[in-house]
Design an enzyme around this catalytic site. Structure first.
Site, mmCIF file in Angstrom:
data_model
loop_
_atom_site.group_PDB
_atom_site.id
_atom_site.type_symbol
_atom_site.label_atom_id
_atom_site.label_comp_id
_atom_site.label_asym_id
_atom_site.label_seq_id
_atom_site.Cartn_x
_atom_site.Cartn_y
_atom_site.Cartn_z
ATOM 1 N N CYS A 194 0.929 -1.341 0.049
ATOM 2 C CA CYS A 194 0.261 0.392 0.213
ATOM 3 C C CYS A 194 0.741 1.176 -0.065
ATOM 4 O O CYS A 194 2.035 1.206 1.043
ATOM 5 C CB CYS A 194 -0.617 0.020 1.245
ATOM 6 S SG CYS A 194 -2.152 1.365 1.299
ATOM 7 N N GLY B 8 -0.405 -5.639 -12.180
ATOM 8 C CA GLY B 8 -0.266 -4.089 -12.972
ATOM 9 C C GLY B 8 -0.452 -4.079 -13.782
ATOM 10 O O GLY B 8 0.343 -4.717 -15.359
ATOM 11 N N ARG C 88 -7.190 -2.890 -10.187
ATOM 12 C CA ARG C 88 -8.062 -1.467 -10.921
ATOM 13 C C ARG C 88 -9.110 -1.907 -11.985
ATOM 14 O O ARG C 88 -9.946 -1.413 -12.309
ATOM 15 C CB ARG C 88 -7.282 0.226 -10.966
ATOM 16 C CG ARG C 88 -6.695 0.703 -9.756
ATOM 17 C CD ARG C 88 -5.586 1.670 -9.974
ATOM 18 N NE ARG C 88 -4.400 0.476 -10.820
ATOM 19 C CZ ARG C 88 -3.881 1.454 -11.745
ATOM 20 N NH1 ARG C 88 -4.286 2.631 -12.114
ATOM 21 N NH2 ARG C 88 -2.232 0.728 -12.214
#
Length: 378
Positions: free
Chosen positions: A109, A212, A236
């Site tokens: 994080c 990623g 995401r």
């Protein structure tokens, strides 16, 4: 077609080798349910970040966040902590009370409230502290597999992932996930997939997962082929698009093409998502309000006017949400380009760290039990 091996996380077989990344405020039980439904129950779906201090203290919000639906298996919890003793207590609590089947440790994080305490992506720089935390976690986990998620390092001058990977192997960690960015990059720029390949070569003893810039199922296949990693962690890319996990299963199994839902189909998923949140929270209005953050992600690329988007972002009941959605042109097809980047994409060149953190990677005096966060979810 290339055959993809299943991913082994201790006694658990994950096939295809696809993992939902923990995301604060996102990967709660309702969102995990949606992703699992689209995947046909295949894959591994991790909870949002649970702080070890809050768990040990039985914080009310934290105890809700560790709730798993009875259909979830294996139950996967991500823990965050900076104090080895507290981490050990939290892991022992999970084992003794049968709260999960798999524990993932957060060393990735990059948000300031975490790194300024020496946690998340800041922590692997302190090699002895990382080793102590991993040792406490693995020792107290018993038969439960312990994995870890990390970044390349703090910035380009303080790269830690190879050292951290070797320490993880030595301390008995089951698998490692690497986000190919530094903390300083946050979510900007391009993920360094070459680093994932280097880590795989550096720690051949255990599975390495890549994370990623996986925006589509084809991206996931390409990452595995280019890096040799054992699986992928998707964050995401699935925001407002839980059906991406169906795409991933189809791609890895070679059984189909990517989903291209119409706006009508997307709207149905939006309502179900909001409904699940209301049932989980125990209050329909609060569920719809919590859902608001997802609206822009679901509608990415569709022709929806700014006023309508604003109206959808202030709904507070399921009936209101349904009414607003029904006023849209629901026959719109899946937009070209909607499979691209979503969520946070900006970089941040400054990492907030404790005073003197970078002076000596072996001096851990700046960290104490007081650095533990007391709330879960990031």
């Amino acid at each position: 077609m290339t055959a993809f091996s299943p991913l082994s996380i201790g006694p658990h077989t994950v096939q295809p080798p696809v993992v939902l990344a923990p995301m604060a405020g996102i990967t709660n039980a309702p969102f995990r349910t949606l992703c699992r439904e689209f995947s046909g129950g295949k894959g591994l779906f991790v909870s949002e970040m649970i702080t070890t201090r809050a768990l040990v203290e039985r914080n009310e919000k934290t105890m809700q966040l560790i709730h798993f639906d009875e259909t979830e298996t294996p139950r996967s919890i991500q823990l965050y902590g900076v104090d080895p003793v507290t981490v050990g207590k939290a892991v022992r609590m999970i084992v003794d009370e049968d709260l999960a089947d798999h524990i993932d440790l957060n060393f990735g994080c990059p948000v300031p409230k975490v790194t300024r305490k020496g946690g998340g992506s800041a922590l692997p720089y302190k090699r002895p502290l990382l080793r102590a935390i991993l040792n406490e976690a693995v020792t107290n986990a018993g038969d439960l597999p312990v994995t870890m998620k990390m970044r390349k390092g703090i910035d380009d001058d303080h790269i830690t992932y190879l050292d951290a990977g070797r320490i993880a192997v030595e301390e008995g960690v089951t698998a490692i996930a690497l986000h190919g960015r530094t903390a300083a990059q946050h979510y900007g720029g391009t993920a360094d997939w070459d680093a994932i390949a280097r880590l795989k070569e550096h720690v051949p003893e255990i599975p390495v997962l890549g994370n990623g810039d996986i925006w589509s199922a084809e991206d996931a296949l390409r990452m595995v082929r280019e890096t040799g990693c054992d699986g992928v962690v998707v964050g995401r890319g699935c925001l407002g698009r839980p059906w991406l996990f169906g795409d991933l299963v189809a791609a890895f199994e070679g059984t189909g093409t990517a989903a291209t839902p119409t706006l009508r189909e997307v709207a149905d998923v939006m309502v179900r998502h909001a409904q699940l949140l209301g049932e989980w929270i125990g209050d329909e209005s609060r569920g719809v309000i919590d859902f608001r953050k997802h609206v822009a992600w679901y509608l990415k690329g569709f022709a929806v006017g700014s006023e309508m988007r604003k109206s959808l972002a202030v709904t507070s009941s399921l009936d209101e949400l349904r009414a607003q959605l029904s006023a849209l042109d629901l026959d719109q097809s899946w937009p070209v380009g909607a499979d691209g980047p979503r969520g946070r994409t900006s970089g941040n060149n400054r990492v907030v760290l404790p005073d003197g953190w970078l002076k000596d990677p072996y001096d851990c005096s700046a960290v104490s039990a007081d650095a533990e966060l007391d709330t879960s979810g990031g």
